[in-house]
Design a protein around this motif. Structure first.
Motif, PDB file in Angstrom:
ATOM      1  N   ARG A  26       0.855  -1.192   0.000  1.00 32.61           N
ATOM      2  CA  ARG A  26       0.000   0.000   0.000  1.00 32.61           C
ATOM      3  C   ARG A  26       0.889   1.239   0.000  1.00 32.61           C
ATOM      4  O   ARG A  26       2.070   1.161   0.353  1.00 32.61           O
ATOM      5  CB  ARG A  26      -0.913   0.013   1.233  1.00 32.61           C
ATOM      6  CG  ARG A  26      -1.776  -1.227   1.396  1.00 32.61           C
ATOM      7  CD  ARG A  26      -2.732  -1.486   0.241  1.00 32.61           C
ATOM      8  NE  ARG A  26      -3.763  -0.497   0.088  1.00 32.61           N
ATOM      9  CZ  ARG A  26      -4.950  -0.522   0.692  1.00 32.61           C
ATOM     10  NH1 ARG A  26      -5.260  -1.511   1.502  1.00 32.61           N
ATOM     11  NH2 ARG A  26      -5.822   0.434   0.487  1.00 32.61           N
ATOM     12  N   ARG A  59       6.892   3.572   0.068  1.00 34.21           N
ATOM     13  CA  ARG A  59       5.440   3.585   0.234  1.00 34.21           C
ATOM     14  C   ARG A  59       4.875   5.008   0.235  1.00 34.21           C
ATOM     15  O   ARG A  59       3.684   5.196   0.443  1.00 34.21           O
ATOM     16  CB  ARG A  59       5.058   2.860   1.526  1.00 34.21           C
ATOM     17  CG  ARG A  59       5.434   1.391   1.478  1.00 34.21           C
ATOM     18  CD  ARG A  59       5.047   0.666   2.733  1.00 34.21           C
ATOM     19  NE  ARG A  59       5.642  -0.669   2.734  1.00 34.21           N
ATOM     20  CZ  ARG A  59       5.919  -1.358   3.812  1.00 34.21           C
ATOM     21  NH1 ARG A  59       5.645  -0.866   5.007  1.00 34.21           N
ATOM     22  NH2 ARG A  59       6.464  -2.547   3.725  1.00 34.21           N
ATOM     23  N   THR A  77       2.499  -4.470  -4.675  1.00 33.42           N
ATOM     24  CA  THR A  77       1.817  -3.179  -4.772  1.00 33.42           C
ATOM     25  C   THR A  77       1.178  -3.070  -6.155  1.00 33.42           C
ATOM     26  O   THR A  77       1.844  -3.278  -7.169  1.00 33.42           O
ATOM     27  CB  THR A  77       2.819  -2.018  -4.582  1.00 33.42           C
ATOM     28  OG1 THR A  77       3.511  -2.211  -3.353  1.00 33.42           O
ATOM     29  CG2 THR A  77       2.117  -0.678  -4.569  1.00 33.42           C
ATOM     30  N   ARG A 106      -6.069   1.744  -6.362  1.00 36.64           N
ATOM     31  CA  ARG A 106      -6.064   0.437  -5.695  1.00 36.64           C
ATOM     32  C   ARG A 106      -5.063   0.338  -4.558  1.00 36.64           C
ATOM     33  O   ARG A 106      -5.244  -0.468  -3.647  1.00 36.64           O
ATOM     34  CB  ARG A 106      -5.774  -0.666  -6.709  1.00 36.64           C
ATOM     35  CG  ARG A 106      -6.843  -0.766  -7.784  1.00 36.64           C
ATOM     36  CD  ARG A 106      -6.620  -1.917  -8.733  1.00 36.64           C
ATOM     37  NE  ARG A 106      -5.216  -2.084  -9.060  1.00 36.64           N
ATOM     38  CZ  ARG A 106      -4.687  -3.172  -9.578  1.00 36.64           C
ATOM     39  NH1 ARG A 106      -5.410  -4.211  -9.824  1.00 36.64           N
ATOM     40  NH2 ARG A 106      -3.393  -3.233  -9.858  1.00 36.64           N
ATOM     41  N   ALA A 107      -4.009   1.147  -4.582  1.00 40.97           N
ATOM     42  CA  ALA A 107      -2.932   0.996  -3.597  1.00 40.97           C
ATOM     43  C   ALA A 107      -2.973   2.019  -2.467  1.00 40.97           C
ATOM     44  O   ALA A 107      -2.342   1.818  -1.433  1.00 40.97           O
ATOM     45  CB  ALA A 107      -1.576   1.089  -4.298  1.00 40.97           C
ATOM     46  N   ARG A 108      -3.727   3.121  -2.640  1.00 45.05           N
ATOM     47  CA  ARG A 108      -3.740   4.179  -1.610  1.00 45.05           C
ATOM     48  C   ARG A 108      -4.304   3.633  -0.307  1.00 45.05           C
ATOM     49  O   ARG A 108      -5.299   2.937  -0.273  1.00 45.05           O
ATOM     50  CB  ARG A 108      -4.577   5.360  -2.084  1.00 45.05           C
ATOM     51  CG  ARG A 108      -4.657   6.459  -1.058  1.00 45.05           C
ATOM     52  CD  ARG A 108      -5.415   7.662  -1.586  1.00 45.05           C
ATOM     53  NE  ARG A 108      -4.450   8.604  -2.131  1.00 45.05           N
ATOM     54  CZ  ARG A 108      -4.600   9.256  -3.256  1.00 45.05           C
ATOM     55  NH1 ARG A 108      -5.684   9.087  -3.989  1.00 45.05           N
ATOM     56  NH2 ARG A 108      -3.679  10.096  -3.663  1.00 45.05           N
ATOM     57  N   TRP A 109      -3.627   3.996   0.776  1.00 45.40           N
ATOM     58  CA  TRP A 109      -4.050   3.555   2.107  1.00 45.40           C
ATOM     59  C   TRP A 109      -4.356   4.770   2.958  1.00 45.40           C
ATOM     60  O   TRP A 109      -3.549   5.687   3.069  1.00 45.40           O
ATOM     61  CB  TRP A 109      -2.947   2.721   2.767  1.00 45.40           C
ATOM     62  CG  TRP A 109      -3.397   2.021   4.002  1.00 45.40           C
ATOM     63  CD1 TRP A 109      -4.370   1.082   4.104  1.00 45.40           C
ATOM     64  CD2 TRP A 109      -2.871   2.207   5.310  1.00 45.40           C
ATOM     65  NE1 TRP A 109      -4.473   0.662   5.397  1.00 45.40           N
ATOM     66  CE2 TRP A 109      -3.576   1.339   6.167  1.00 45.40           C
ATOM     67  CE3 TRP A 109      -1.882   3.021   5.841  1.00 45.40           C
ATOM     68  CZ2 TRP A 109      -3.324   1.253   7.522  1.00 45.40           C
ATOM     69  CZ3 TRP A 109      -1.622   2.932   7.196  1.00 45.40           C
ATOM     70  CH2 TRP A 109      -2.336   2.064   8.026  1.00 45.40           C
TER      71      TRP A 109
END
Length: 113
Positions: free
Chosen positions: A29, A63, A88, A101-104
């Motif tokens: 993420r 990240r 990722t 899709r990867a943003r946290w």
């Protein structure tokens, strides 16, 4: 000839808050510099970038991306090695992280003073 006399200091409370937030981002993420600034509640993307440039080597710096998913300048090759190892999500061309899709954003940190 000018001599570089940069003196590195210990991270201040703001820097510590940024670094603590980066350490909480799970493998696979990412967060953008702006996401981190908003989360910490102080500064902006440039201030987060400055913290990362001075102290980010001790945390999972890969990240933290630009808002468009591009990795930190000058560190693209190593960042992509980490992205592949962590699974990722990347854009179809593989050049940057797929932020949708990867943003946290599930981190809770104390607001910096």
């Amino acid at each position: 000839m000018r001599e570089d006399r940069t003196v590195w200091s210990e991270p201040d409370e703001y820097a510590e808050a940024v670094l603590d937030a980066v350490e909480r981002i799970p493998p696979g993420r990412v967060m953008s510099y702006g996401d981190l600034a908003e989360l910490v509640g102080k500064g902006g993307p440039r201030q987060v970038g400055r913290v990362m440039s001075l102290y980010g080597g001790a945390v999972p710096w890969w990240r933290v991306t630009r808002s468009d998913g591009r990795p930190p300048s000058g560190h693209e090759i190593v960042a992509h090695e980490h992205y592949r190892a962590e699974g990722t999500p990347l854009r179809p061309d593989g050049s940057r992280v797929d932020m949708s899709r990867a943003r946290w954003m599930d981190v809770e940190v104390e607001e910096a003073p």
